[in-house]
Design a protein around this motif. Structure first.
Motif, PDB file in Angstrom:
ATOM      1  N   PHE A   1      23.662 -37.026 -61.014  1.00 12.75           N
ATOM      2  CA  PHE A   1      23.150 -37.368 -59.683  1.00 12.75           C
ATOM      3  C   PHE A   1      22.069 -36.372 -59.290  1.00 12.75           C
ATOM      4  O   PHE A   1      22.236 -35.158 -59.430  1.00 12.75           O
ATOM      5  CB  PHE A   1      24.265 -37.333 -58.644  1.00 12.75           C
ATOM      6  N   ASP A   2      20.949 -36.876 -58.792  1.00 10.54           N
ATOM      7  CA  ASP A   2      19.863 -35.977 -58.407  1.00 10.54           C
ATOM      8  C   ASP A   2      19.216 -36.344 -57.078  1.00 10.54           C
ATOM      9  O   ASP A   2      18.093 -35.906 -56.777  1.00 10.54           O
ATOM     10  CB  ASP A   2      18.813 -35.912 -59.519  1.00 10.54           C
ATOM     11  N   TYR A   3      19.885 -37.164 -56.316  1.00  8.31           N
ATOM     12  CA  TYR A   3      19.357 -37.548 -55.002  1.00  8.31           C
ATOM     13  C   TYR A   3      20.543 -37.852 -54.117  1.00  8.31           C
ATOM     14  O   TYR A   3      21.439 -38.632 -54.513  1.00  8.31           O
ATOM     15  CB  TYR A   3      18.432 -38.770 -55.151  1.00  8.31           C
ATOM     16  N   PHE A   4      20.574 -37.236 -52.928  1.00 16.84           N
ATOM     17  CA  PHE A   4      21.757 -37.288 -52.078  1.00 16.84           C
ATOM     18  C   PHE A   4      21.330 -37.621 -50.644  1.00 16.84           C
ATOM     19  O   PHE A   4      20.977 -36.747 -49.864  1.00 16.84           O
ATOM     20  CB  PHE A   4      22.500 -35.947 -52.117  1.00 16.84           C
TER      21      PHE A   4
ATOM     22  N   SER B   1      22.570 -40.859 -56.137  1.00 14.67           N
ATOM     23  CA  SER B   1      21.996 -41.698 -57.192  1.00 14.67           C
ATOM     24  C   SER B   1      21.376 -40.798 -58.250  1.00 14.67           C
ATOM     25  O   SER B   1      21.206 -39.596 -58.028  1.00 14.67           O
ATOM     26  CB  SER B   1      20.943 -42.665 -56.632  1.00 14.67           C
ATOM     27  N   ASN B   2      21.047 -41.383 -59.380  1.00 12.56           N
ATOM     28  CA  ASN B   2      20.388 -40.587 -60.417  1.00 12.56           C
ATOM     29  C   ASN B   2      19.207 -41.329 -61.011  1.00 12.56           C
ATOM     30  O   ASN B   2      19.203 -42.562 -61.091  1.00 12.56           O
ATOM     31  CB  ASN B   2      21.389 -40.145 -61.488  1.00 12.56           C
ATOM     32  N   SER B   3      18.201 -40.565 -61.385  1.00 11.16           N
ATOM     33  CA  SER B   3      16.945 -41.151 -61.865  1.00 11.16           C
ATOM     34  C   SER B   3      17.094 -41.765 -63.240  1.00 11.16           C
ATOM     35  O   SER B   3      16.241 -42.504 -63.695  1.00 11.16           O
ATOM     36  CB  SER B   3      15.847 -40.089 -61.868  1.00 11.16           C
TER      37      SER B   3
ATOM     38  N   LEU C   1      22.746 -46.661 -55.408  1.00 12.21           N
ATOM     39  CA  LEU C   1      23.476 -45.671 -54.645  1.00 12.21           C
ATOM     40  C   LEU C   1      24.978 -45.847 -54.836  1.00 12.21           C
ATOM     41  O   LEU C   1      25.493 -46.966 -54.797  1.00 12.21           O
ATOM     42  CB  LEU C   1      23.130 -45.783 -53.169  1.00 12.21           C
ATOM     43  N   THR C   2      25.646 -44.727 -55.046  1.00 13.20           N
ATOM     44  CA  THR C   2      27.100 -44.683 -55.007  1.00 13.20           C
ATOM     45  C   THR C   2      27.480 -44.060 -53.673  1.00 13.20           C
ATOM     46  O   THR C   2      27.081 -42.920 -53.390  1.00 13.20           O
ATOM     47  CB  THR C   2      27.667 -43.838 -56.156  1.00 13.20           C
TER      48      THR C   2
ATOM     49  N   LYS D   1      33.703 -49.073 -47.774  1.00 12.50           N
ATOM     50  CA  LYS D   1      32.418 -48.472 -48.094  1.00 12.50           C
ATOM     51  C   LYS D   1      31.460 -49.515 -48.659  1.00 12.50           C
ATOM     52  O   LYS D   1      31.855 -50.623 -49.029  1.00 12.50           O
ATOM     53  CB  LYS D   1      32.593 -47.328 -49.095  1.00 12.50           C
ATOM     54  N   VAL D   2      30.215 -49.140 -48.720  1.00 11.32           N
ATOM     55  CA  VAL D   2      29.179 -50.005 -49.275  1.00 11.32           C
ATOM     56  C   VAL D   2      29.255 -49.930 -50.798  1.00 11.32           C
ATOM     57  O   VAL D   2      29.323 -48.831 -51.368  1.00 11.32           O
ATOM     58  CB  VAL D   2      27.796 -49.547 -48.773  1.00 11.32           C
ATOM     59  N   GLU D   3      29.231 -51.091 -51.446  1.00 11.98           N
ATOM     60  CA  GLU D   3      29.357 -51.144 -52.916  1.00 11.98           C
ATOM     61  C   GLU D   3      28.116 -51.786 -53.537  1.00 11.98           C
ATOM     62  O   GLU D   3      27.649 -52.828 -53.076  1.00 11.98           O
ATOM     63  CB  GLU D   3      30.570 -52.000 -53.315  1.00 11.98           C
TER      64      GLU D   3
END
Lengths: 113, 111
Positions: free
Chosen positions: A30-33, A93-95, A101-102, B42-44
């Motif tokens: 993951f590299d974006y939060f 998320s990760n590039s 998005l998780t 949550k959003v999935e």
């Protein structure tokens, strides 16, 4: 490993107080939060986001603190206002993927007047 | 300010029927997504779409689901034969770089 764990589930804060919501992740890719704010019946609205090359990002009353070694990040809302009452979701998320998005499970914030 | 739009805002359908949810992403965005949110949860992630093809999909996105970008502006999610458990809010999102912007959602109710 794809999970993002969020706490607390609900939070009640007095007007003018500080709201703190925490998230932890497992996937080191993951590299974006980002953090999203959601009002009932509405879509998530992007609030603030951080990348792991910095440890803190501030935008107005909202601050993200990021701890890469602990794989944790948190949202601080300073001078909380009743209008901030909403559900807050952290996400990651990760590039290396399609940047989907998780999301965390959400925190229901109530700011009392 | 540009925004993601979705129609309809609420769709009621009977189990087994087909539904099409529509989205207009932000015009210069390149990546498009569908997410869903069951009430109170949550959003999935469901599916991502880039360069006119699916780039990733989740386990939720089975053969009953399909996506299409029929023209330069619309992005659609089709559910072929709806089930009761498909009842949820469905959100479209788009982005160009990192920031994903979400639409207001379509509330799908399957009866």
């Amino acid at each position: 490993q794809q999970q993002v764990k969020q706490s607390p589930q609900s939070l009640i804060v007095q007007k003018g107080g500080i709201s703190i919501i925490n998230c932890a992740y497992e996937n080191t890719a993951f590299d974006y939060f980002p953090w999203y704010q959601q009002f009932p019946g509405k879509g998530p609205a992007l609030l603030i986001a951080i990348r792991p090359d910095v440890s803190e990002k501030k935008e107005g009353r909202f601050t993200i603190s990021f701890n890469k070694s602990a794989k944790q990040f948190s949202l601080h809302i300073m001078d909380s206002q009743p209008g901030d009452s909403a559900t807050y979701f952290c996400a990651a998320s990760n590039s290396g993927s399609a940047r989907q998005l998780t999301f965390g499970s959400g925190t229901q914030l109530t700011v009392l007047p | 300010e540009p925004e993601v739009t979705q129609t309809p805002s609420h769709q009621v359908t009977q189990m087994g029927q087909e539904v099409i949810l529509r989205c207009v992403p932000i015009s210069n965005h390149l990546y498009f997504y569908w997410y869903r949110q069951i009430l109170g949860q949550k959003v999935e992630f469901l599916v991502s779409f880039y360069n006119n093809e699916i780039s990733e999909k989740s386990e939720i996105f089975d053969d009953q689901f399909s996506v299409e970008r029929p023209d330069g502006s619309n992005f659609t999610l089709k559910i072929r034969s709806t089930k009761l458990e498909d009842s949820a809010m469905y959100f479209c999102a788009s982005h160009r770089a990192y920031e994903q912007y979400f639409g207001p959602g379509t509330r799908l109710t399957v009866t």
